[in-house]
Design a protein around this motif. Sequence first.
Motif, short mmCIF file in Angstrom:
data_model
loop_
_atom_site.label_atom_id
_atom_site.label_comp_id
_atom_site.label_asym_id
_atom_site.label_seq_id
_atom_site.Cartn_x
_atom_site.Cartn_y
_atom_site.Cartn_z
N ARG A 234 0.83 -1.21 0.00
CA ARG A 234 0.00 0.00 0.00
C ARG A 234 0.86 1.25 0.00
N ASP A 235 1.93 1.25 0.82
CA ASP A 235 2.83 2.40 0.84
C ASP A 235 3.56 2.57 -0.48
N LEU A 236 3.98 1.45 -1.09
CA LEU A 236 4.61 1.54 -2.41
C LEU A 236 3.64 2.13 -3.42
N SER A 237 2.40 1.72 -3.35
CA SER A 237 1.38 2.22 -4.28
C SER A 237 1.16 3.72 -4.12
N VAL A 238 1.07 4.17 -2.88
CA VAL A 238 0.88 5.61 -2.62
C VAL A 238 2.03 6.41 -3.22
N LEU A 239 3.22 5.83 -3.19
CA LEU A 239 4.42 6.51 -3.71
C LEU A 239 4.63 6.27 -5.21
N ASN A 240 3.74 5.49 -5.81
CA ASN A 240 3.87 5.13 -7.24
C ASN A 240 5.19 4.42 -7.54
N ILE A 241 5.56 3.50 -6.65
CA ILE A 241 6.78 2.73 -6.82
C ILE A 241 6.40 1.30 -7.16
N SER A 242 6.96 0.80 -8.26
CA SER A 242 6.73 -0.59 -8.68
C SER A 242 8.00 -1.38 -8.47
N ILE A 243 7.80 -2.64 -8.08
CA ILE A 243 9.01 -3.50 -7.91
C ILE A 243 8.98 -4.67 -8.86
#
Length: 117
Positions: A108-117
């Motif tokens: 969820r935090d990655l999504s808020v930051l628009n970070i994909s792994i």
Amino acid sequence: MIDENRENYATIKSWLLETYFDACRDLSIQKKWSHLEILGYTFYQFENSFELPIEKFMLFIAELILTANWDEALRKNIMYQVEVLIQENNFKSILEYFSEDEREEFLRDLSVLNISI
């Protein structure tokens, strides 16, 4: 495989927020430090604190959330470190070893930051 002795995301966030809170109380209120100085102090307390790439990655994600885009230069600096870690590591496979709750919170935090792994 992931190191079973790694710190989890909630613990890293808790340590970061506790340090931030203490710095706000002891340095901002009492010594009139700016918000940027508080963030710098807080983040400095964790430099070289973690060896595992996943722990460093989680710390940087928590730091990005804490900056809340208030300082673009700081955000860019942390994002650069995040991008290097993503390029050097397969975090997607490591997330399989997270508990479901930890994985959901972190994603969820990655999504808020628009970070994909």
